[in-house]
Motif scaffolding. Structure first.
Motif, short mmCIF file in Angstrom:
data_model
loop_
_atom_site.label_atom_id
_atom_site.label_comp_id
_atom_site.label_asym_id
_atom_site.label_seq_id
_atom_site.Cartn_x
_atom_site.Cartn_y
_atom_site.Cartn_z
N LEU A 1 -2.86 4.91 -16.60
CA LEU A 1 -4.19 5.46 -16.81
C LEU A 1 -5.24 4.38 -16.60
N SER A 2 -6.39 4.78 -16.11
CA SER A 2 -7.47 3.81 -15.90
C SER A 2 -8.80 4.49 -16.09
N ALA A 3 -9.73 3.77 -16.69
CA ALA A 3 -11.08 4.30 -16.88
C ALA A 3 -11.96 3.94 -15.69
N GLN A 4 -11.40 3.35 -14.67
CA GLN A 4 -12.19 2.82 -13.57
C GLN A 4 -11.57 3.25 -12.24
N THR A 5 -12.39 3.68 -11.32
CA THR A 5 -11.88 4.06 -10.01
C THR A 5 -11.65 2.82 -9.18
N ALA A 6 -10.66 2.90 -8.30
CA ALA A 6 -10.27 1.73 -7.51
C ALA A 6 -11.39 1.28 -6.57
N SER A 7 -12.24 2.22 -6.13
CA SER A 7 -13.24 1.88 -5.13
C SER A 7 -14.53 1.34 -5.73
N ALA A 8 -14.71 1.52 -7.02
CA ALA A 8 -15.98 1.13 -7.63
C ALA A 8 -16.04 -0.38 -7.84
N PRO A 9 -17.04 -1.06 -7.26
CA PRO A 9 -17.17 -2.50 -7.49
C PRO A 9 -17.60 -2.77 -8.92
N ARG A 10 -17.07 -3.81 -9.51
CA ARG A 10 -17.37 -4.12 -10.91
C ARG A 10 -17.88 -5.53 -11.05
N ALA A 11 -18.76 -5.73 -12.05
CA ALA A 11 -19.27 -7.06 -12.36
C ALA A 11 -18.19 -7.85 -13.08
N LEU A 12 -18.37 -9.17 -13.13
CA LEU A 12 -17.39 -10.03 -13.79
C LEU A 12 -17.28 -9.69 -15.27
N GLY A 13 -18.42 -9.46 -15.92
CA GLY A 13 -18.39 -9.06 -17.32
C GLY A 13 -18.15 -10.19 -18.30
N VAL A 14 -18.12 -11.42 -17.82
CA VAL A 14 -17.92 -12.59 -18.68
C VAL A 14 -19.09 -13.55 -18.44
N ASP A 15 -19.71 -14.02 -19.50
CA ASP A 15 -20.85 -14.94 -19.37
C ASP A 15 -20.31 -16.37 -19.28
N VAL A 16 -20.22 -16.88 -18.05
CA VAL A 16 -19.65 -18.22 -17.86
C VAL A 16 -20.58 -19.31 -18.37
N ALA A 17 -21.84 -18.97 -18.64
CA ALA A 17 -22.77 -19.97 -19.19
C ALA A 17 -22.35 -20.40 -20.58
N ASN A 18 -21.51 -19.61 -21.21
CA ASN A 18 -21.03 -19.96 -22.56
C ASN A 18 -19.87 -20.94 -22.53
N PHE A 19 -19.31 -21.20 -21.36
CA PHE A 19 -18.16 -22.10 -21.26
C PHE A 19 -18.58 -23.55 -21.51
N ASP A 20 -17.65 -24.34 -21.97
CA ASP A 20 -17.82 -25.79 -22.03
C ASP A 20 -16.75 -26.39 -21.11
N ARG A 21 -17.17 -26.68 -19.88
CA ARG A 21 -16.21 -27.13 -18.88
C ARG A 21 -15.80 -28.59 -19.05
N SER A 22 -16.41 -29.26 -20.04
CA SER A 22 -15.95 -30.62 -20.34
C SER A 22 -14.64 -30.61 -21.13
N VAL A 23 -14.26 -29.42 -21.61
CA VAL A 23 -13.03 -29.26 -22.39
C VAL A 23 -11.99 -28.57 -21.51
N ARG A 24 -10.78 -29.11 -21.51
CA ARG A 24 -9.71 -28.46 -20.75
C ARG A 24 -9.21 -27.24 -21.53
N PRO A 25 -9.07 -26.10 -20.86
CA PRO A 25 -8.63 -24.89 -21.58
C PRO A 25 -7.28 -25.07 -22.27
N GLN A 26 -6.38 -25.87 -21.69
CA GLN A 26 -5.07 -26.06 -22.32
C GLN A 26 -5.15 -26.93 -23.57
N ASP A 27 -6.28 -27.66 -23.75
CA ASP A 27 -6.45 -28.49 -24.94
C ASP A 27 -7.10 -27.70 -26.09
N ASP A 28 -8.13 -26.91 -25.76
CA ASP A 28 -8.85 -26.15 -26.78
C ASP A 28 -9.48 -24.94 -26.09
#
Length: 543
Positions: free
Chosen positions: A25-52
């Motif tokens: 089941l899916s709430a989204q059609t395969a043809s519909a383009p979608r936004a990323l939906g994640v605010d990457v401005a909130n990331f801290d790229r000085s931190v490695r994801p595998q560390d924290d």
């Protein structure tokens, strides 16, 4: 909504993941383009994801987001609540600025209520005078026999009394409304504040005594220090018989069905018939007493406590309930104790924010309807329903795959899940506020009439069929809930926006965000509290 409870049901989360992958089941059609939906401005790229991983995802937001001085905490919920509040401010201030709104219209009621609250010049001029009729009523009480009617009156106007009275669904017979009586009457958060040792609790008790004295002094009490000591001593006695939070979580222990005659036997010093008559609750089929031994202990205070002390207690409770619409010294005193001392809030919220909150408290669904018209897309309702339906499939599959649950219990669990009702966005039937009168320039009167309106609406449910269209939250509330007596999950419009829900985003984002909220609310139907009610909302042991 307590998201931490999800940790207690990892099988549910696992079921969600497996179910979604296997259901197709899916709430989204395969043809519909979608936004990323994640605010990457909130990331801290000085931190490695595998560390924290938490810091990697949220470090940017943490660095740029201080806790506002008028808040005790801050996060996604409060951030969205601020947005909702700003949207409501626009709606409410437009109504307040609109000239010549028809008497009795929504715009008139919203506008006059808000303008009256914001008219600090008039409020300062009036001081405590708007409460004078209530003070006179208390002063004229001739004996203890007058207390039942007086307590009913105070509850009608939103003032705390030694016990709480409410009307709701009968937990054991969820197809009817019934009256509930509960412990109440404390000015501190709970009984522990009166008895726990340690410097912090001692300081809080001292500050509370000062607060009681200050409000009474501002209102002209003859001996406010002595009155404050008597009030705190009375509350301490009441607190001694209060159940603690753990005991109050026991839904079996807090359901004690009594007739009015049995209530009178429990409290021979307090007559329930005049109370119920004055409260409008005389047609209740019975009364559910949540803490029976508290009522028995309260009876001793009814007879042992001097009437003058009860009068002092009632005057303080009246002032505490209405301080926010009185002159500046009352407002400041209440903030200093209830916000600064108890919650650690450094700065009072701006007047307009408190005004918006007051309007919401008085006519929440009225302004909620206006909010929905401007801020909620109908397509979000349909999309959200698809997400809920898919998660329901996952839960059904997860229950069937459980190794530790017996076949008999699985049948009951599936029956309950199949009975779930879902409400999304806003009520299908809006609340009727025709009986609520709002007058220009009458802040205290408007607050009083709003309390009366809400109380009367509550007691008028007695003897009527269960209103299954009713909501326990307004559409502009950033939250969600599960009701055990309704067996329903509810998602107001205000939570259906980023970061919880994004109509333009990929399904994966929405399942990870609002999907967690949906799963959380469904899980409440099977946690230590919700599992005590069946699919019809009745309190019984089916597990």
């Amino acid at each position: 909504m307590k998201l931490s409870n999800l940790k207690r049901f990892p099988w549910l989360l696992g079921a969600v993941g497996v179910g979604l992958l296997g259901s197709g089941l899916s709430a989204q059609t395969a043809s519909a383009p979608r936004a990323l939906g994640v605010d990457v401005a909130n990331f801290d790229r000085s931190v490695r994801p595998q560390d924290d991983f938490f810091r990697y995802l949220n470090g940017g937001w943490l660095q740029k987001t201080p806790i506002p001085a008028d808040r005790a905490s801050y996060g996604s919920f409060t951030e969205l609540a601020d947005r909702s509040e700003a949207a409501l401010r626009t709606i409410i201030e437009e109504a307040a600025a609109a000239p010549g709104s028809a008497r009795g219209s929504d715009a008139q009621k919203v506008g006059d209520f808000y303008r009256s609250y914001m008219d600090t010049a008039r409020i300062e001029t009036l001081g405590v005078r708007p409460l004078r009729p209530e003070f006179d009523r208390i002063a004229n009480l001739g004996n203890r026999a007058a207390l039942p009617e007086q307590f009913a009156h105070l509850q009608r106007i939103g003032v705390q009394t030694p016990f709480g009275f409410s009307v709701g669904q009968d937990a054991r017979q969820a197809d009817r409304y019934i009256a509930y009586v509960s412990q109440s009457g404390l000015g501190l958060p709970d009984r522990d504040y009166y008895f726990n040792q340690g410097a912090k609790f001692a300081e809080t008790r001292t500050a509370y005594g000062r607060y009681v004295e200050q409000l009474l002094r501002l209102a002209g009490e003859r001996d406010p220090a002595a009155a404050a000591r008597a009030i705190v001593a009375l509350e301490t006695k009441l607190a001694g018989s209060h159940w603690d939070r753990v005991r109050n979580r026991d839904r079996e222990a807090t359901y004690n069905l009594r007739t009015v005659a049995q209530l009178n036997t429990m409290t021979p010093g307090f007559a329930w018939a005049p109370f119920l008559r004055a409260a409008g609750g005389e047609s209740t089929p019975a009364v559910v007493v949540r803490q029976p031994d508290y009522l028995e202990a309260l009876n001793r205070e009814f007879t042992a406590t001097p009437l003058d002390t009860w009068k002092q207690y009632m005057r303080f409770k009246l002032l505490d309930s209405y301080a926010s619409v009185l002159s500046r010294p009352f407002v400041q005193a209440q903030f200093d104790f209830r916000s600064r001392t108890l919650q650690g809030v450094e700065e009072e919220r701006p007047r307009w924010k408190r005004g918006v909150g007051a309007v919401q408290g008085a006519m929440g669904e009225m302004v909620g309807r206006m909010y929905v018209e401007r801020n909620f897309q109908p397509a979000a309702r349909a999309r959200m329903q698809q997400l809920v339906d898919n998660l329901m499939v996952a839960f059904r599959e997860g229950i069937d795959e459980l190794e530790w649950m017996s076949p008999e219990t699985k049948v009951q669990a599936q029956a309950k899940l199949a009975s779930f009702n879902t409400k999304i966005g806003y009520p299908d039937q809006w609340r009727d506020y025709a009986a609520l009168e709002v007058r220009a320039g009458d802040a205290v009167g408007n607050a009083t009439r709003a309390n009366r309106f809400g109380f009367q609406r509550m007691v008028e449910r007695l003897g009527k069929p269960i209103d299954r269209t009713e909501w326990g939250m307004t559409p502009q509330t950033v939250n969600a809930y599960y009701s055990s007596t309704m067996n329903e999950i509810v998602f107001p419009a205000a939570i259906l926006q980023p970061p919880f829900f994004d109509l333009a985003a990929d399904d994966a984002v929405n399942y990870g965000a609002i999907g967690g909220v949906i799963g959380h609310e469904i899980s409440h139907g099977f946690d230590d509290q919700g599992s005590r009610s069946d699919g019809q909302g009745n309190l019984r042991d089916w597990w």
